[in-house]
Design an enzyme around this catalytic site. Sequence first.
Site, PDB file in Angstrom:
ATOM      1  CB  THR A  80      -1.047  -0.096   1.290  1.00  0.00           C
ATOM      2  OG1 THR A  80      -1.708  -1.070   1.229  1.00  0.00           O
ATOM      3  CG2 THR A  80      -2.108   1.195   1.445  1.00  0.00           C
ATOM      4  NE  ARG A 104      -8.474  -8.199   2.810  1.00  0.00           N
ATOM      5  CZ  ARG A 104      -7.640  -7.243   3.092  1.00  0.00           C
ATOM      6  NH1 ARG A 104      -7.359  -6.404   1.843  1.00  0.00           N
ATOM      7  NH2 ARG A 104      -7.259  -6.295   4.395  1.00  0.00           N
ATOM      8  N   GLY A 123      -9.582  -4.657   1.243  1.00  0.00           N
ATOM      9  CA  GLY A 123      -8.974  -4.120   2.284  1.00  0.00           C
ATOM     10  C   GLY A 123      -9.784  -2.614   2.920  1.00  0.00           C
ATOM     11  CG  ASP A 124      -6.962  -0.200   5.443  1.00  0.00           C
ATOM     12  OD1 ASP A 124      -6.660  -1.259   4.617  1.00  0.00           O
ATOM     13  OD2 ASP A 124      -6.645   1.094   6.287  1.00  0.00           O
ATOM     14  CB  THR A 169      -0.606   1.272   5.120  1.00  0.00           C
ATOM     15  OG1 THR A 169       0.371   0.286   4.985  1.00  0.00           O
ATOM     16  CG2 THR A 169       0.663   1.711   5.597  1.00  0.00           C
ATOM     17  N   GLY A 170      -2.128  -0.567   6.795  1.00  0.00           N
ATOM     18  CA  GLY A 170      -2.477  -1.461   7.799  1.00  0.00           C
ATOM     19  C   GLY A 170      -3.302  -3.136   7.782  1.00  0.00           C
ATOM     20  N   GLY A 183      -6.381  -4.459   6.635  1.00  0.00           N
ATOM     21  CA  GLY A 183      -7.408  -3.819   6.328  1.00  0.00           C
ATOM     22  C   GLY A 183      -9.055  -3.534   7.397  1.00  0.00           C
TER      23      GLY A 183
END
Lengths: 192, 133
Positions: free
Chosen positions: B1, B29, B31-32, B52-53, B55
Site C-alpha cells: 500500500t 476481499r 481492505g481499508d 496502511t495496515g 485492513g
Amino acid sequence: NKVAIAIHGGAGTILKSNMTPELEAAYHKKMKQALSAGYKLLKQGESSIKAIQATIMIMEDSELFNAGKGAVFTHHKTNELDASIMEGRHLNAGAIAGVTKVKNPITLAHAVMVKSNHVMLSGEKAETFAKKQSIEMVSPDYFYTERRWQQLLNVLKDDSDSTQLSEDEQQSVSQASPFMSVQRWPDDKKFG
Amino acid sequence: TVGAVALDVNGDLAAGTSTGGMTNKKFGRIGDSPIIGAGTYADNQSCAISATGHGEFFIRAAVAHDICARVLYKKIPLQQAADEVIMEKLVNMKAEGGIVGMSPKGEPVFSFNSAGMYRGYIDAEGNIHTAIY
C-alpha cells in the site's frame, strides 16, 4: 502560504537486520523521487489533490511497493487494485475497488471524485467508466512481477493445498527459494 | 500500500491511498485503502490521513476518520490523536499498521505500531526526509 507533503509506502514486519543496503537504498531513492514530484507541484501553486496524485503515481509505477505495478497476487492468480482520494475543502471523495486493468488506480479514484456523482465504483464496470474517462488501461499482464508471483506460490504451498498449484507452479516454487529469500525481500510479510 | 497527504498554498488538505491488497486474498476481499473514513480521509478543519495496515481492523476502527474526529472534537494535536488510535485503540484490537497525517498548519505526522513503515516528508525548508524502521 506554507506547503507540505508526506507519504507512506506500507507498514509491517520490516527489520533493518534483514534489509540489504541495496534494497534499502532503492526504497529511499524512490520515496525521495515521489516526494519531490509532489512538492514541486505544490511549490508551483498546484493543488494538494494534484500533488498527491503525482506522488502516488510514481510509487504505483514502482515494483517496490504493493500498489500498481508492484501489486501482490490474489488467490486466483490475478492482481486486483484499490484506491481512494479525498480533498479536505469540500469533503469530496472518490474510490475504486477490484480493478485489474487500470495502470494508475489513483487517477481513476480521482476521476470518480470529479467526473461522477458517486464515491466508489468497483470491478469491471468501474473499468468501463475508466475507459470513458480516457484513463490509461493496460493488460493484466502488466502487473506481473516475479517477486509477487513467487510470493503467492509460496503462500499457496504453505497452505498445504497442492491442488491449487499446477505441476509447473510446484516446480517453480521448489526452484524459487534463492529468489524469495528473506534477505532479498525482507518486507514481504508487511501487510497490504 | 502507498499513500500521500499534502497541504497546498490555498490551505487545502488532500489524502490518497492506493494498494494491491493482500497476497492470496479471496472472494473479492477489499481492505481499508479504498474505504473513505477508514484508509483515507481529509478535512481542512482537522487533518488529512492515509493509512496502511491490517485492513479489516482499520475498517472496523474507522481509523482515518477517527483520528480527524479526535482532533476536531477533543481539540488535541494531530500526533496525539493519531497515537491514541494507532498505539492504543488498534493495539487493543491486536491490529498492526500505521498512518501518515497532515495538519492544517502543514505539520506531517507519522504513527505506526509495526516494526517498520516506509515513510517520508519534506520539511518547511524543502529538505527531504525518508525512513523505514
